[in-house]
Design an enzyme around this catalytic site. Structure first.
Site, PDB file in Angstrom:
ATOM      1  N   HIS A  19     -17.741   1.968   5.298  1.00  0.00           N
ATOM      2  CA  HIS A  19     -17.523   1.569   3.893  1.00  0.00           C
ATOM      3  C   HIS A  19     -17.225   0.066   3.825  1.00  0.00           C
ATOM      4  CE1 HIS A  19     -14.691   0.362   0.771  1.00  0.00           C
ATOM      5  NE2 HIS A  19     -15.264   1.237  -0.024  1.00  0.00           N
ATOM      6  N   ASN A  20     -16.331  -0.381   4.671  1.00  0.00           N
ATOM      7  CA  ASN A  20     -15.961  -1.798   4.651  1.00  0.00           C
ATOM      8  C   ASN A  20     -17.121  -2.688   5.072  1.00  0.00           C
ATOM      9  OD1 ASN A  20     -13.486  -0.621   4.116  1.00  0.00           O
ATOM     10  ND2 ASN A  20     -12.351  -2.162   5.247  1.00  0.00           N
ATOM     11  N   MET A  71       0.827  -1.216   0.000  1.00  0.00           N
ATOM     12  CA  MET A  71       0.000   0.000   0.000  1.00  0.00           C
ATOM     13  C   MET A  71       0.859   1.262   0.000  1.00  0.00           C
ATOM     14  SD  MET A  71      -3.241  -0.663  -0.150  1.00  0.00           S
ATOM     15  CE  MET A  71      -4.120   0.747   0.517  1.00  0.00           C
ATOM     16  N   GLY A  72       1.853   1.291   0.892  1.00  0.00           N
ATOM     17  CA  GLY A  72       2.702   2.472   0.990  1.00  0.00           C
ATOM     18  C   GLY A  72       3.481   2.728  -0.296  1.00  0.00           C
ATOM     19  N   SER A  80      -9.396   3.626   0.643  1.00  0.00           N
ATOM     20  CA  SER A  80      -9.987   2.399   0.093  1.00  0.00           C
ATOM     21  C   SER A  80      -9.628   2.222  -1.378  1.00  0.00           C
ATOM     22  CB  SER A  80     -11.506   2.432   0.228  1.00  0.00           C
ATOM     23  OG  SER A  80     -12.040   1.284  -0.422  1.00  0.00           O
ATOM     24  N   ARG A 102     -40.552  -8.127  29.874  1.00  0.00           N
ATOM     25  CA  ARG A 102     -39.522  -7.421  30.662  1.00  0.00           C
ATOM     26  C   ARG A 102     -40.112  -6.877  31.952  1.00  0.00           C
ATOM     27  NH1 ARG A 102     -37.290  -2.853  28.623  1.00  0.00           N
ATOM     28  NH2 ARG A 102     -35.283  -3.238  29.616  1.00  0.00           N
ATOM     29  N   GLU A 112     -19.294  -3.003   2.241  1.00  0.00           N
ATOM     30  CA  GLU A 112     -18.597  -3.889   1.280  1.00  0.00           C
ATOM     31  C   GLU A 112     -18.862  -5.370   1.628  1.00  0.00           C
ATOM     32  OE1 GLU A 112     -14.373  -2.871   0.807  1.00  0.00           O
ATOM     33  OE2 GLU A 112     -13.922  -4.995   1.056  1.00  0.00           O
ATOM     34  N   TYR A 113     -18.805  -5.702   2.900  1.00  0.00           N
ATOM     35  CA  TYR A 113     -19.091  -7.080   3.333  1.00  0.00           C
ATOM     36  C   TYR A 113     -20.509  -7.481   2.893  1.00  0.00           C
ATOM     37  CZ  TYR A 113     -15.192  -8.035   6.624  1.00  0.00           C
ATOM     38  OH  TYR A 113     -13.977  -8.302   7.208  1.00  0.00           O
ATOM     39  N   LYS A 125     -14.613   5.082   6.907  1.00  0.00           N
ATOM     40  CA  LYS A 125     -13.952   3.981   6.177  1.00  0.00           C
ATOM     41  C   LYS A 125     -14.430   2.629   6.734  1.00  0.00           C
ATOM     42  CE  LYS A 125     -10.947   1.669   3.644  1.00  0.00           C
ATOM     43  NZ  LYS A 125     -10.439   0.508   4.294  1.00  0.00           N
ATOM     44  N   ALA A 153      -1.735  -1.891  10.874  1.00  0.00           N
ATOM     45  CA  ALA A 153      -2.540  -1.197  11.890  1.00  0.00           C
ATOM     46  C   ALA A 153      -2.288  -1.813  13.275  1.00  0.00           C
ATOM     47  CB  ALA A 153      -4.016  -1.289  11.530  1.00  0.00           C
TER      48      ALA A 153
HETATM   49  P1  NBP Z   1       1.114  -4.336   6.068  1.00  0.00           P
HETATM   50  O1  NBP Z   1      -0.156  -4.133   6.791  1.00  0.00           O
HETATM   51  O2  NBP Z   1       1.483  -5.701   5.632  1.00  0.00           O
HETATM   52  O3  NBP Z   1       2.332  -3.747   6.946  1.00  0.00           O
HETATM   53  C1  NBP Z   1       3.648  -3.861   6.538  1.00  0.00           C
HETATM   54  C2  NBP Z   1       4.374  -2.564   6.805  1.00  0.00           C
HETATM   55  O4  NBP Z   1       4.328  -2.242   8.209  1.00  0.00           O
HETATM   56  C3  NBP Z   1       5.854  -2.670   6.441  1.00  0.00           C
HETATM   57  O5  NBP Z   1       6.253  -1.441   5.898  1.00  0.00           O
HETATM   58  C4  NBP Z   1       6.504  -2.942   7.787  1.00  0.00           C
HETATM   59  O6  NBP Z   1       7.848  -2.577   7.857  1.00  0.00           O
HETATM   60  C5  NBP Z   1       5.680  -2.025   8.651  1.00  0.00           C
HETATM   61  N1  NBP Z   1       5.846  -2.257  10.083  1.00  0.00           N
HETATM   62  C6  NBP Z   1       5.454  -3.302  10.849  1.00  0.00           C
HETATM   63 BR1  NBP Z   1       4.655  -4.794  10.224  1.00  0.00          BR
HETATM   64  N2  NBP Z   1       5.766  -3.164  12.136  1.00  0.00           N
HETATM   65  C7  NBP Z   1       6.401  -1.987  12.216  1.00  0.00           C
HETATM   66  C8  NBP Z   1       6.964  -1.268  13.297  1.00  0.00           C
HETATM   67  N3  NBP Z   1       6.906  -1.729  14.545  1.00  0.00           N
HETATM   68  N4  NBP Z   1       7.549  -0.083  13.026  1.00  0.00           N
HETATM   69  C9  NBP Z   1       7.587   0.393  11.772  1.00  0.00           C
HETATM   70  N5  NBP Z   1       7.055  -0.237  10.699  1.00  0.00           N
HETATM   71  C10 NBP Z   1       6.469  -1.412  10.923  1.00  0.00           C
HETATM   72  O7  NBP Z   1       1.167  -3.366   4.779  1.00  0.00           O
HETATM   73  P2  NBP Z   1       0.051  -3.066   3.666  1.00  0.00           P
HETATM   74  O8  NBP Z   1      -0.694  -4.272   3.246  1.00  0.00           O
HETATM   75  O9  NBP Z   1       0.761  -2.247   2.655  1.00  0.00           O
HETATM   76  O10 NBP Z   1      -0.994  -2.136   4.438  1.00  0.00           O
HETATM   77  C11 NBP Z   1      -0.626  -0.914   5.060  1.00  0.00           C
HETATM   78  C12 NBP Z   1      -1.826  -0.331   5.761  1.00  0.00           C
HETATM   79  O11 NBP Z   1      -2.858  -0.069   4.797  1.00  0.00           O
HETATM   80  C13 NBP Z   1      -2.466  -1.269   6.782  1.00  0.00           C
HETATM   81  O12 NBP Z   1      -2.926  -0.524   7.863  1.00  0.00           O
HETATM   82  C14 NBP Z   1      -3.624  -1.874   6.042  1.00  0.00           C
HETATM   83  O13 NBP Z   1      -4.633  -2.309   6.899  1.00  0.00           O
HETATM   84  C15 NBP Z   1      -4.061  -0.696   5.188  1.00  0.00           C
HETATM   85  N6  NBP Z   1      -4.803  -1.066   3.992  1.00  0.00           N
HETATM   86  C16 NBP Z   1      -4.447  -2.112   3.235  1.00  0.00           C
HETATM   87  C17 NBP Z   1      -5.162  -2.430   2.095  1.00  0.00           C
HETATM   88  C18 NBP Z   1      -4.759  -3.570   1.234  1.00  0.00           C
HETATM   89  O14 NBP Z   1      -5.474  -3.831   0.248  1.00  0.00           O
HETATM   90  N7  NBP Z   1      -3.644  -4.246   1.495  1.00  0.00           N
HETATM   91  C19 NBP Z   1      -6.250  -1.643   1.722  1.00  0.00           C
HETATM   92  C20 NBP Z   1      -6.577  -0.563   2.505  1.00  0.00           C
HETATM   93  C21 NBP Z   1      -5.843  -0.275   3.634  1.00  0.00           C
HETATM   94  P3  NBP Z   1       9.001  -3.682   7.545  1.00  0.00           P
HETATM   95  O15 NBP Z   1       9.138  -3.679   6.055  1.00  0.00           O
HETATM   96  O16 NBP Z   1      10.187  -3.139   8.232  1.00  0.00           O
HETATM   97  O17 NBP Z   1       8.517  -4.988   8.085  1.00  0.00           O
END
Ligand code: NBP
Length: 481
Positions: free
Chosen positions: A187-188, A15-16, A130, A447, A191-192, A184, A78
């Protein structure tokens, strides 16, 4: 000294990374990036030289690489990871800077974090994002909360990366502190419900008509040209058309029938219970996933009696049309319930949420994007204080058209022993809402009988209790107003 970046991203998993690339692709943005494990930062920088990322391997360097007010979007897992990153950023940032949590945080966590960060003079924005990884890369629907001051800086940046629907960016300032993550979450939840309703429609058509998944894909593709047009209907056709490369079978028949969940649906229902809002369609969708994921119980119950599995409808075409209308009506219920929860949350937490704007920003980028969201915006524009979405003229007409079909489908499903929890609970909600009198009167009587919980009467004001076991007299507890 390289030029400073106007926006930063912390957390470079799928995501990032995609969000950072999306930001970098927009005119005027220079993007700083940082990830706990530096390998990810290096990989992203090497894979996308065109993005011109300003990469850092320490949070201090990351902070120093941002222009003021420093603005950083956190996209980490999260929960405690988010708290850890917030602490690091708070230590490295200054008053007036902006920390955005773009992860899927629980809104009460966002309220807590916003309060704590605000005390340092730094702005904290919980932003629901989203659209999954594709949305993050090409344009998500974004639901930011936080202060108006933060929105001034953040608004143009988020507008630059959001999905665009009918010429308008799918982002709006939802409200203060946790409002964005709350919306959000809803929204989810919707979605469910949407996904479960589609799954029930597929199941009924398949079992009732004997059509193959590929043939049902054509049905969904056809539905996608009309009032049901939406991303989820569109992808359903694609999923049903897919053939498993290994076995040559429809892929849907090879996938294990146990649905997973990451928790936002459950949060929607838990919060609804706290707020006292019936979101039965969403709840049934969450429970249906839970039931599917109980293989031991399902195995033990597999020989319990039920109707024979040989059920077939007489007229496939009219049944499919009934299912389409049942789906539409149930979907209206799910959205109506979701918006009820938004209204209740806004009242409870003091947010000024413009419901029509929320429907608008869900028209593009997000998973529940659908043509009919325009009708929701119109309904709230015509009456901002609408007490229930499904009573708005457009939806009232749609349900009037659908209700006979809806009932036939629920009856058919029950008679054939095919579970349709979302269809049938939505219909029960509809009938409950429109009922002149509910058996709640009997519940109040019970009741009062066992707990002296009192009741009110239909014919005079006041609060009453019956002396059930003595002389069965009624006593007035409080004078009515
Ligand atoms: P993840 O939810 O899989 O998280 C992985 C990231 O978190 C990596 O960059 C990891 O760093 C970092 N991280 C962790 Br784990 N622990 C950490 C800590 N203690 N300190 C700093 N960084 C830490 O990533 P994602 O699937 O890209 O989702 C990111 C966010 O977006 C989540 O909150 C997710 O719920 C939300 N989201 C996801 C989607 C989707 O479709 N995937 C959709 C909408 C929202 P590292 O590389 O050093 O391990």
């Amino acid at each position: 000294m390289p030029a400073k970046a106007n926006i930063g991203v912390v957390g470079l998993a799928v995501m990032g990374s995609n969000l950072a690339r999306n930001l970098a692709s927009r005119e005027g943005n220079s993007v700083a990036i940082y990830n706990r494990s530096p390998e990810r930062t290096r990989e992203l920088t090497a894979a996308h030289p065109e993005a011109g990322f300003v990469a850092s391997e320490s949070i201090e360097d990351f902070a120093a690489s941002l222009s003021k007010p420093r603005t950083a979007i956190i996209m980490v897992k999260a929960g405690t990871p988010t708290d850890a990153v917030i602490d690091q950023l708070v230590a490295a940032f200054e008053p007036g800077d902006i920390i955005v949590d773009g992860g899927n945080a629980l809104f009460t966590d966002t309220i807590r974090r916003e309060k704590a960060v605000r005390e340092t003079g730094i702005n904290f924005v919980g932003a629901g994002i989203s659209g999954g990884e594709e949305g993050a890369l090409h344009g998500p629907s974004i639901m930011p909360g936080g202060s108006a001051e933060a929105w001034e800086t953040l608004g143009p940046i988020l507008r630059s990366i959001a999905a665009v629907a009918e010429g308008e960016p799918c982002v709006t300032h939802v409200g203060t502190d946790g409002a964005g993550h709350f919306v959000k979450m809803i929204h989810n939840g919707i979605e469910y419900a949407d996904m479960q309703l589609i799954a029930e429609a597929y199941d009924l058509i398949r079992r009732g008509t004997g059509k193959s998944p590929a043939e049902i894909a054509d049905v969904f593709a056809e539905w996608n040209k009309g009032e049901l047009e939406s991303y989820l209907i569109e992808i359903t056709a694609e999923v049903l058309r897919q053939v498993d490369a290994e076995t040559g079978k429809p892929l849907v028949d090879v996938i294990l029938d146990q649905a997973g969940a990451k928790g936002t649906g459950a949060w929607t229902v838990q919060t609804a219970l706290d707020l006292g809002i019936p979101v039965s369609g969403i709840a049934e969708a969450v429970f249906a996933r839970s039931l599917s994921s109980k293989p031991d119980q399902r195995k033990a119950a597999a020989d319990l009696p039920g109707p024979a599995a040989t059920w077939k409808v007489e007229d496939a075409e009219s049944f499919i049309e009934d299912v389409r209308l049942a789906l539409y009506a149930s979907k209206i219920v799910a959205y109506s319930q979701g918006f009820d929860e938004i209204v209740a949350g806004a009242t409870e937490y003091g947010w000024d949420i413009r419901k029509g704007e929320i429907a608008k920003i869900w028209r593009g980028g997000c998973i529940i994007r659908a043509q009919f969201l325009n009708r929701i915006t119109e309904a709230y524009a015509a009456d901002p204080n609408l007490v229930a979405l499904l009573t708005a003229p457009y939806f009232r007409d749609a349900i009037s058209r659908a209700q006979d079909s809806w009932r036939r489908v629920v009856v058919a499903a029950a008679s054939a022993g095919i579970p349709s929890p979302a269809f049938s609970s939505s219909l029960a909600y509809y009938d409950g809402l429109r009922a002149d009198r509910l058996p709640a009167a009997l519940v109040q009587g019970q009741r009062d009988f066992f707990g002296a919980h009192t009741y009110r009467r239909v014919d005079k004001p006041g609060v009453f209790h019956t002396l059930w076991s003595e002389d069965r007299r009624e006593v007035e507890i409080e004078a009515g107003h």
